[in-house]
Structures are given as C-alpha cells and as structure tokens.
Design an enzyme around this catalytic site. Structure first.
Site, PDB file in Angstrom:
ATOM      1  N   ASP A   1       5.362   5.081   2.458  1.00 53.99           N
ATOM      2  CA  ASP A   1       5.662   6.375   3.114  1.00 53.99           C
ATOM      3  C   ASP A   1       6.650   5.754   4.428  1.00 53.99           C
ATOM      4  O   ASP A   1       7.342   6.512   4.711  1.00 53.99           O
ATOM      5  CB  ASP A   1       4.206   6.849   3.560  1.00 53.99           C
ATOM      6  CG  ASP A   1       3.681   7.349   2.440  1.00 53.99           C
ATOM      7  OD1 ASP A   1       4.182   7.792   1.538  1.00 53.99           O
ATOM      8  OD2 ASP A   1       2.296   7.547   2.696  1.00 53.99           O
TER       9      ASP A   1
ATOM     10  N   SER B   1       0.923  -1.203  -0.202  1.00 53.56           N
ATOM     11  CA  SER B   1       0.192  -0.061   0.089  1.00 53.56           C
ATOM     12  C   SER B   1       1.104   1.295   0.065  1.00 53.56           C
ATOM     13  O   SER B   1       2.176   0.990   0.128  1.00 53.56           O
ATOM     14  CB  SER B   1      -0.798   0.051   1.392  1.00 53.56           C
ATOM     15  OG  SER B   1       0.000   0.307   2.327  1.00 53.56           O
ATOM     16  N   LYS B   2       0.202   2.344  -0.403  1.00 53.30           N
ATOM     17  CA  LYS B   2       1.057   3.664  -0.288  1.00 53.30           C
ATOM     18  C   LYS B   2       1.594   4.090   1.063  1.00 53.30           C
ATOM     19  O   LYS B   2       2.750   4.278   1.296  1.00 53.30           O
ATOM     20  CB  LYS B   2      -0.164   4.615  -0.581  1.00 53.30           C
ATOM     21  CG  LYS B   2       0.248   6.173  -0.598  1.00 53.30           C
ATOM     22  CD  LYS B   2      -0.828   6.990  -0.949  1.00 53.30           C
ATOM     23  CE  LYS B   2      -0.565   8.584  -0.464  1.00 53.30           C
ATOM     24  NZ  LYS B   2       0.176   8.775   0.826  1.00 53.30           N
ATOM     25  N   ARG B   3       0.811   3.409   2.166  1.00 49.27           N
ATOM     26  CA  ARG B   3       1.293   3.496   3.601  1.00 49.27           C
ATOM     27  C   ARG B   3       2.821   2.806   3.659  1.00 49.27           C
ATOM     28  O   ARG B   3       3.639   3.573   4.488  1.00 49.27           O
ATOM     29  CB  ARG B   3       0.655   3.226   4.802  1.00 49.27           C
ATOM     30  CG  ARG B   3      -0.711   4.211   4.438  1.00 49.27           C
ATOM     31  CD  ARG B   3      -1.384   4.503   5.987  1.00 49.27           C
ATOM     32  NE  ARG B   3      -0.992   3.684   7.094  1.00 49.27           N
ATOM     33  CZ  ARG B   3      -1.846   2.991   7.664  1.00 49.27           C
ATOM     34  NH1 ARG B   3      -2.751   2.568   7.291  1.00 49.27           N
ATOM     35  NH2 ARG B   3      -1.451   2.743   8.853  1.00 49.27           N
TER      36      ARG B   3
END
Ligand code: GLU
Length: 504
Positions: A267, A262-264
């Site tokens: 990050d 995921s994007k998280r």
C-alpha cells in the site's frame, strides 16, 4: 519402483492469497512437474473462526491465472479426496484416540480460565507458561488424574482437548531439503493441542493425517512452519508412519530488506502483494492485484520463481516449462529474499514484448473504445508495433500514442519556444509542398525527399525536424517522425503542420 512424487499446497482460506503463498504453490508445482508428480490443493479450513467467504475460490482463481493448476483438489476429485479438511472432519478423531491409546497424547481438561491464571502467574514472575513435561503432572489432565477420574470427566461431557505428549530430553534429528541437518532438544517443546473442544482437529493433527493419507512425498512450505517441524516428525513417529521429506522456503522480505513483506508495504509503495484484486467481504476494503494492474501472469511467475531460488546461470527469463526443467530444491536459498517491485516491472516489460502485435492491439482497442476513440484494427496494430517496445503495460500505449488518434490542440509551449524560429513557418511551407507531392506516400520516400531538401538548402536538421515533430505530436517526444507522418497520412500531416503554423 520408486514412489510417485506427490506434493500439496495447503492454504487456509482466511483471506486473499499473499504472493508469498503463490510462490509456495509455484515451487510445489515446479517440483511436482519436474518429477512427473502430482500437485494437490488441500484447503485447511478446520479453524472455523478464521474462515473467510470467497477465499477458497480466490485461491483457485489465482492458481489458474498463474497457469499452475492443481491435479487434485476441490472440484477435481482424485482418489484421495475430499480435499477440504472440513469435509474430512470425522476422520481425525480416531487418530487422536490412537495417540492417546499408545501413550503419545492425553486428555486435558484445564479450563481457559485456569490456563489464563497460569499464564498470568508466570508473567508476574517474568516467565512464560509452557504446557509440557515440566508441569503436566500438576495440571488437569489424564496423565495427572487416575483412570476413574478421567472416565468421570468424560462421562460428564466436560470439555477437553487432546494434547501431544512431547518427549522429555531427547535429541531429535531433523532434516530439511534446503537447510540440511538440524537437531532439537525436545525438552523445549510444548504439548501442543491436537484436537479441540469443538470436535475438530488443530492444524498439526489434520495436516499430518492428511499428508499421510494423501501419500504426500514432499512437504514444501514457508519458513514460518519450521518451528512446527519437530512436532510433525514426532507425530509421524508416534503414529508409526514414514515422514515425507520437508523443505522450508525462505521468507519474502520488504524491499528495504528488513522484515517480512506485508500488505502495508505494498500500500505504502504502490505495488500489489496479491495476485488478484480482493474485496474484503466484511469491510469492503479493496486490495489491488497483479492481474487488475495489468501485469502478465508470466511476469509474475518469473519474478516469483527468483524470490528464493536461482538456476545458477546468468539466465533470468524463464517461461513455465523452462522453470519446470531448471527448478531444483537444492538451489533454493536459506536466507530471505528481498522483494523488488522494479524487477517485476522489468519482467513485465519483457513479457509484454513477447506478446504478438495483434493480441496487444486487441487489448489496446478496448482501451481506445473506452476513451471514445475509433480506430481501424490494422491501424491499431501498426501503432502497437511501432510503440510497444517503450511500453511496460498495455495501457502505457495510450500515453505513448494518443496523438495518433487525437490531433494536438496545444503545442508544448516550452518546446515551441525552443523549436520555433523566425523562418520556421517558411520552412514548413516547403515541407507541406514535399508532403503533398511525395509519390508513393511511404516512410522511406518522405525521409529521402525531406532529407534531400534539407541538405541541398543547407539548413540544420533540427530546424526542420523539431518543428515538424512538434506539429505532428504536440511535443518533442515520440518515435521516428517520418514514420509518424506516414501513419498519420498525407492529409492529416498537412493539416497538423498548418495548425502549428497558425498557432505560432
Ligand atoms: N494451512 C497451513 C497454511 O496455511 C499449511 C502449512 C503447511 O503447508 O504445512 O500455511
């Protein structure tokens, strides 16, 4: 004559394209080109609530940056356009009608409130509400109502949706090019909405109609669409069309291996999950992209190609034409592919080395200029050629070479302590004499004369080379010290040695 291979990448413009989407596009592209076929971009924008400004352009820019342009699509009209579903909106209603007429679909007038009440009631009993054969005759639809009642509702312009009438208790065979043969009991399917009250089709209807009209031969898409396969196959059958072949690509998993990337994750762990930087038009939030993080598209493409596929040989470096010839759908894996950010860097380092020195130097020159450093192009090329093998990204070159452009003003204290002995200043005085007189001033001559002097005076190499390096670099890092002294030039080399003598 065999039919021409035609595949499509069919994203919904709901935000930036995740690298999983880029991989789907890549595999479609590779498959198309391998079979001399067409790669089509179709924008599936029928869900107006989820439309995001700029997302379509982002998708197009991403494909172009990766070097996998589409043959037909928005802005490249072929004979099957338009390629945005919003521009094809008028087309779908007729197919919904046809399905109703042939008894494969029906009008449903249930209000959102009525459906919510059903859901709640089921939840209270610990059940999930499914709209299908087991209850559809008890709900508010054209199967349960008589002809006249239906006509009255339609005449009164009551909002309705069109639902697919999934067959009851049929064993449906399904084939996937990657997963092989499967079977599904149609009793578990719900009667999906095909056409919405806003006059637009849902994904399912629009997708099938367009794949048929665009003469798509192979549907290659993410595994998340596998649960829709049965409905899609049934829709083809109901419309009397031949279905294309299907291939569902495995998920891309988190680096730890559990769950979807995921994007998280990006990050948290500091790597991009998008090909290009994206600024959310609503929140202004910026998500990093491979392009802006200075990755080469070749590195990203090579990395993505291996997320779910391998050629069955030891070879890992593949440029795009090599991928086209090696790619086989049958070698795509069934199980999820773990994302490995370090591996991406490894590919990046490889492709950086393949760039020629002048190309890299031109990019490095910009970095230097931004730092206010003036450097002759020839000199920058020499520095690049000396140091690029240690670099993963162009901007690493600054870290690796700044002492060539700015003389050290501070010598690493720890290294000084280690390298500077009582007699070091005298030794350096001798070096200055050699550096001053070497003719011509070349790396080889510097090396020969300094080494000769060391040997004939029976001094340890380290006692000479370490202080020399420290003087020129400011630390004990860097490539061959004679090469450094040569590139700095006679005058600068002497200047730096003098500075080091004074500093210690
Ligand atoms: N519009 C769908 C998506 O966003 C396409 C799925 C498919 O390829 O059938 O992924």
């Amino acid at each position: 004559m065999s039919t021409k291979v035609r595949v499509r990448f069919a994203p919904s413009p709901t935000g930036p394209l995740h690298i999983g989407g880029v991989r789907t596009a890549l595999y479609n592209y590779l498959f198309a080109k391998k079979h001399n076929g067409d790669f089509i971009l179709r924008i599936e924008d029928t869900d107006q609530n989820r439309f995001v400004e700029g997302a379509e352009q982002y998708i197009i820019d991403s494909l172009n940056w990766c070097g996998i342009p589409y043959d037909e699509g928005p802005g490249k009209e072929g004979s099957f356009g338009p390629y945005r579903q919003s521009e094809r909106a008028d087309l779908y209603k007729d197919y919904a009608k046809k399905l109703i007429e042939s008894g494969n679909a029906y009008y449903a007038f249930d209000t959102p409130e009525a459906l919510d009440a059903q859901r709640k009631e089921h939840e209270e009993q610990g059940k999930t509400f499914i709209y299908n054969w087991h209850n559809r005759l008890k709900l508010d639809n054209s199967l349960a109502l008589n002809k006249e009642e239906v006509q009255n509702k339609l005449d009164a312009n009551l909002p309705y949706v069109v639902r697919f009438k999934s067959p009851e208790a049929e064993t449906l065979p399904l084939t996937d090019e990657i997963r092989g043969n499967m079977e599904i009991d149609t009793s578990i399917l719900d009667d999906k909405v095909l056409f919405k009250s806003d006059g637009l089709p849902t994904y399912h209807l629009a997708n099938i109609v367009d794949d048929h009209l665009m003469e798509i031969t192979h549907v290659i898409r993410g595994e998340e669409w596998l649960p829709s396969l049965a409905l899609h196959v049934l829709l083809y059958r109901a419309l009397g069309w031949n279905a294309p072949k299907f291939a569902h690509l495995p998920l891309i998993l988190k680096p730890q291996g559990k769950g979807k990337l995921s994007k998280r994750d990006g990050d948290k762990m500091g790597f991009p999950v998008f090909p290009l930087e994206w600024k959310d038009p609503k929140t202004g939030e910026i998500s990093s992209g491979y392009r802006e993080e200075n990755y080469l598209p070749e590195a990203m493409v090579n990395m993505l190609s291996f997320l779910g596929w391998n050629p069955g040989t030891e070879q890992e470096f593949f440029n795009l034409p090599e991928l086209v010839s090696a790619f086989e759908l049958s070698r795509v894996h069934k199980s999820g592919a773990k994302f490995d950010p370090e591996k991406t860097k490894w590919f990046q380092q490889h492709y950086l080395q393949l760039q020629d020195d002048a190309t890299l130097a031109a990019q490095f020159q910009e970095i230097l200029e931004a730092k206010g450093v003036k450097s002759e192009e020839d000199f920058t090329i020499k520095i690049v050629s000396l140091l690029k093998e240690r670099a993963v990204f162009v901007d690493d070159l600054w870290e690796l070479s700044n002492y060539f452009f700015i003389a050290p003003t501070l010598l690493d204290p720890k290294a000084s302590k280690k390298a500077w002995k009582e007699d070091t200043n005298d030794i350096l005085e001798n070096l200055i004499a050699i550096v001053s007189s070497v003719q011509p001033y070349t790396t080889e001559n510097l090396q020969t004369e300094i080494k000769e002097w060391i040997t004939s005076n029976e001094i340890g190499f380290g006692k000479v080379m370490q202080p020399l390096r420290l003087a020129l670099v400011g630390s004990l890092q860097g490539p061959d010290v004679f090469e450094i002294a040569y590139l700095l030039g006679r005058e600068e080399t002497i200047k730096r040695i003098r500075f080091a003598q004074q500093a210690n």
